[in-house]
Design an enzyme around this catalytic site. Sequence first.
Site, short mmCIF file in Angstrom:
data_model
loop_
_atom_site.label_atom_id
_atom_site.label_comp_id
_atom_site.label_asym_id
_atom_site.label_seq_id
_atom_site.Cartn_x
_atom_site.Cartn_y
_atom_site.Cartn_z
N GLN A 1 -25.98 13.14 -21.60
CA GLN A 1 -26.27 14.55 -21.86
C GLN A 1 -25.02 15.38 -21.63
O GLN A 1 -24.30 15.10 -20.66
CB GLN A 1 -27.38 15.07 -20.95
CG GLN A 1 -27.96 16.39 -21.43
CD GLN A 1 -29.04 16.96 -20.49
OE1 GLN A 1 -29.22 16.50 -19.39
NE2 GLN A 1 -29.72 17.97 -20.96
N GLY B 1 -28.53 15.14 -10.50
CA GLY B 1 -29.40 14.09 -11.02
C GLY B 1 -29.43 14.14 -12.53
O GLY B 1 -29.05 15.16 -13.13
N MET B 2 -29.85 13.05 -13.12
CA MET B 2 -30.00 12.99 -14.57
C MET B 2 -31.28 12.22 -14.87
O MET B 2 -31.47 11.10 -14.37
CB MET B 2 -28.77 12.31 -15.20
CG MET B 2 -28.86 12.15 -16.71
SD MET B 2 -28.92 13.77 -17.54
CE MET B 2 -30.01 13.39 -18.91
N GLU B 3 -32.11 12.85 -15.69
CA GLU B 3 -33.49 12.39 -15.86
C GLU B 3 -33.64 11.22 -16.82
O GLU B 3 -34.57 11.20 -17.62
CB GLU B 3 -34.33 13.57 -16.34
CG GLU B 3 -33.96 14.13 -17.73
CD GLU B 3 -32.92 15.24 -17.73
OE1 GLU B 3 -32.09 15.28 -16.78
OE2 GLU B 3 -32.91 16.06 -18.66
N HIS C 1 -37.36 17.56 -9.40
CA HIS C 1 -36.80 18.08 -10.65
C HIS C 1 -36.66 16.97 -11.70
O HIS C 1 -37.15 17.09 -12.81
CB HIS C 1 -35.43 18.72 -10.35
CG HIS C 1 -34.77 19.31 -11.55
ND1 HIS C 1 -34.86 20.65 -11.87
CD2 HIS C 1 -34.01 18.76 -12.51
CE1 HIS C 1 -34.18 20.88 -12.97
NE2 HIS C 1 -33.64 19.75 -13.39
N GLU C 2 -35.99 15.89 -11.32
CA GLU C 2 -35.76 14.83 -12.31
C GLU C 2 -37.08 14.18 -12.73
O GLU C 2 -37.26 13.83 -13.90
CB GLU C 2 -34.78 13.78 -11.77
CG GLU C 2 -33.42 14.34 -11.32
CD GLU C 2 -32.75 15.28 -12.31
OE1 GLU C 2 -33.01 15.20 -13.52
OE2 GLU C 2 -31.97 16.14 -11.84
N HIS D 1 -38.85 16.26 -15.32
CA HIS D 1 -38.30 16.08 -16.67
C HIS D 1 -39.03 14.99 -17.46
O HIS D 1 -38.92 14.93 -18.68
CB HIS D 1 -36.82 15.70 -16.59
CG HIS D 1 -35.87 16.86 -16.57
ND1 HIS D 1 -35.87 17.85 -17.54
CD2 HIS D 1 -34.85 17.15 -15.73
CE1 HIS D 1 -34.89 18.71 -17.27
NE2 HIS D 1 -34.26 18.32 -16.18
N GLU E 1 -34.82 22.79 -19.07
CA GLU E 1 -34.47 23.05 -17.67
C GLU E 1 -35.33 24.14 -17.03
O GLU E 1 -35.66 24.05 -15.85
CB GLU E 1 -32.99 23.38 -17.54
CG GLU E 1 -32.06 22.25 -18.00
CD GLU E 1 -32.22 20.95 -17.22
OE1 GLU E 1 -32.84 20.96 -16.13
OE2 GLU E 1 -31.73 19.91 -17.71
N ASP F 1 -21.00 21.75 -22.70
CA ASP F 1 -20.63 21.55 -21.29
C ASP F 1 -20.04 22.81 -20.65
O ASP F 1 -20.07 22.97 -19.44
CB ASP F 1 -19.59 20.43 -21.14
CG ASP F 1 -20.20 19.06 -21.39
OD1 ASP F 1 -21.44 18.97 -21.41
OD2 ASP F 1 -19.44 18.10 -21.58
N TYR G 1 -31.94 27.40 -16.33
CA TYR G 1 -32.77 26.86 -15.24
C TYR G 1 -33.65 27.93 -14.60
O TYR G 1 -34.86 27.83 -14.60
CB TYR G 1 -31.87 26.27 -14.14
CG TYR G 1 -31.18 24.98 -14.50
CD1 TYR G 1 -30.01 24.99 -15.23
CD2 TYR G 1 -31.69 23.76 -14.10
CE1 TYR G 1 -29.35 23.81 -15.55
CE2 TYR G 1 -31.04 22.57 -14.42
CZ TYR G 1 -29.88 22.60 -15.14
OH TYR G 1 -29.25 21.44 -15.45
N1 BES Z 1 -30.48 17.27 -17.12
C1 BES Z 1 -29.81 17.88 -16.03
C2 BES Z 1 -28.35 17.60 -15.98
C3 BES Z 1 -27.58 18.06 -17.21
C4 BES Z 1 -27.88 19.26 -17.83
C5 BES Z 1 -26.56 17.27 -17.69
C6 BES Z 1 -27.16 19.64 -18.94
C7 BES Z 1 -25.84 17.66 -18.80
C8 BES Z 1 -26.14 18.85 -19.43
C9 BES Z 1 -30.45 17.49 -14.71
O1 BES Z 1 -31.84 17.38 -14.78
C10 BES Z 1 -30.21 18.62 -13.76
O2 BES Z 1 -30.65 19.68 -14.05
N2 BES Z 1 -29.53 18.36 -12.66
C11 BES Z 1 -29.24 19.37 -11.66
C12 BES Z 1 -30.19 19.28 -10.54
C13 BES Z 1 -31.22 20.27 -10.40
C14 BES Z 1 -32.06 20.12 -9.17
C15 BES Z 1 -31.02 21.65 -10.80
C16 BES Z 1 -27.87 19.09 -11.10
O3 BES Z 1 -27.26 18.10 -11.52
O4 BES Z 1 -27.42 19.83 -10.25
ZN ZN Z 2 -32.71 19.30 -15.14
#
Ligand code: BES
Ligand code: ZN
Length: 620
Positions: free
Chosen positions: A160, A288-290, A314-315, A318, A337, A392, A400
């Site tokens: 992602q 984390g990554m779901e 959170h994950e 998802h 998100e 990115d 979020y």
């Molecule tokens: N899916 C996201 C990580 C992500 C988002 C990767 C967009 C690439 C592009 C993951 O679920 C996420 O949101 N991770 C957060 C944690 C969360 C508790 C807010 C992180 O990595 O901080």
């Molecule tokens: Zn997320």
Amino acid sequence: MLKLWMFVALLLCHSLAVFAVPPVPPVPTDPHSFANIEQVQSRKLTLDLTVDFEQQQLHGFVEHELHRKDPKVEQMILDSRALVIEKVLQANDQGDWQIATFTLGEVDAIKGQPLTINLVSTTTKIRVYYRTTAASSGLQWLSAAQTSEKRQPFLFSQSQAIHARSWIPLQDTPALRVSYQARIRTPKQLLAVMSADNSQNTERDGDYRFVMPQPIPSYLIAIAVGDLHFQSMSEHTGVYAEKTWLAKAAAEFNDTQKMMDVASKLYGQYPWGRYDLLILPASFPFGGMENPRLSFITPTVITGDKSLVSLIAHELAHSWSGNLVTNSNWNDLWLNEGFTNFFENRLMAEVYGPARAAMEYSLSVKDLQRDIAELEPLDTALQLQLAGRDPDDAFSQVAYVKGQLFLQLLENKFGRTRFDGFISAYFQQFAFQSMDTQTFLKFLQQQLLDKYPGVVSQAEVEQWVFGPGLPQGFPTQPSDAFEQVAKLQQAWLAQEIGLAELPSQAWTVHEWLHFINLLPRDLAPAKLAELDAAFSFSQSGNAEIFVAWSRLAIPLNYLPVMPQVKQFLLRVGRTKFVVPLYRLLLDNPAQQVFANDIYQQAKAGYHPLTQAQIDKAFGG
Ligand code: BES
Ligand code: ZN
């Protein structure tokens, strides 16, 4: 030429429409993909890859099963980035393979390169032989020295948003879903895992097979290879990790099954079978990554006190919001998100009680406000405008937390029972489909706004979704605990009480975070030192507390924290922490050289995505 042809076809369709041919809904185009999915789609892919740690490359092939939308289609365009394409084969349904010609287009700095494959009319499958390169942004290769155990190398992917194309040539758009199978060859002593079924008693022999039978978007295809071991937490949950982390992780996250049960009760049965966690090395660029069936998790949330397990909620959430109903392009990230943050907070309230959920909610709102203050107004709308930009670079707390607050507002206005029903219906109706903002708004209109008129207006909805900033009257969750912390801090600042009189023994990590975030940004050096002497913030092993403290201490050039900042930056690569730390150091003229020195030393250990973000902070 092509355009003229399309124009004629369009006219033809139009005139035919008069004769009751139902119009085909337009496929929303994804500004971050070259794939011609309106014409031909890969619905099933097979990977056969060898993991070569010496060369730090994956090589082998991907096979795509074609689903023709346009029977006359003559080319299939795949997304690719930094790949060496060795050859392409195509087969008809008899399984006769022949060479297919292809071209690798010009490099687009954001999207990578289109891989255009010429098809014959009978082609039902294509097979692309390829190698990854050092510039494959979705992979991080770690030497043994960079792992926790320091004995074996490690590889993991992070696809992602648009990095799957850097390790698999495919149609890299969340508008499409694909099921997959894979055969992965690794050094014998290592274990490979994927976002697929991972059998718990696989023989460790360097030859691993995976099946993901349910269709998923490409950004959820994931792999990791290392000296991994498994520990079960419950019938349906478990942890993969290097030995160092295994028991600690299993203890930290042993409420995962409870979370799953609560989530399933709320919004429908967990759709993916098992739910396991994979603990990555500390260079993992995210919290984390779901990845379905196997969330990838940073070790920085293993604190010994479960204080940061909302990341697991959170994950896990998802699994519904994102993996089951998927944003159809990255402008609509808030549908993944925002829903997930909302869902996460709900799970936290159910499993750990409303007081903790309220604290986490307040902390999130603070983070959002900090982001909004720094962002261009255009980037503070829920629906983003990312065409021509690298996703990115544009993700923030807006998708979020503003997303979460919008859903919280709807829940408050329509009532929990109705809103729970609405969300369940949404997941059920659009399961295994992609979703865009317009379609969501239509569903919202039908299911809530029109059914219960006068509760929330369309204008309000549009302000939240398309307007900038945080609308006035956003929903809050008052926290008694936080009010208490604020009061006591005031009393200390006014020199009415000493630090010894704070009930700090009883404070949770969340209360500490609130306490630190509330401290005046121009605190006197003596006060900083007094706090540090009493509570050892500079030595905190909790990454959230350490970074919150550093946000205060670095701009004030509080020197005792600096060696710890350096240690942290050498050890951890989570973008959310390290990018702000570098920015703070660079904003402090006295620490710019220090920042540069640390980065020179730490850079090789960071993930390519993290490096890219830090390079930007350095003005590169
Ligand atoms: N899916 C996201 C990580 C992500 C988002 C990767 C967009 C690439 C592009 C993951 O679920 C996420 O949101 N991770 C957060 C944690 C969360 C508790 C807010 C992180 O990595 O901080
Ligand atoms: Zn997320």
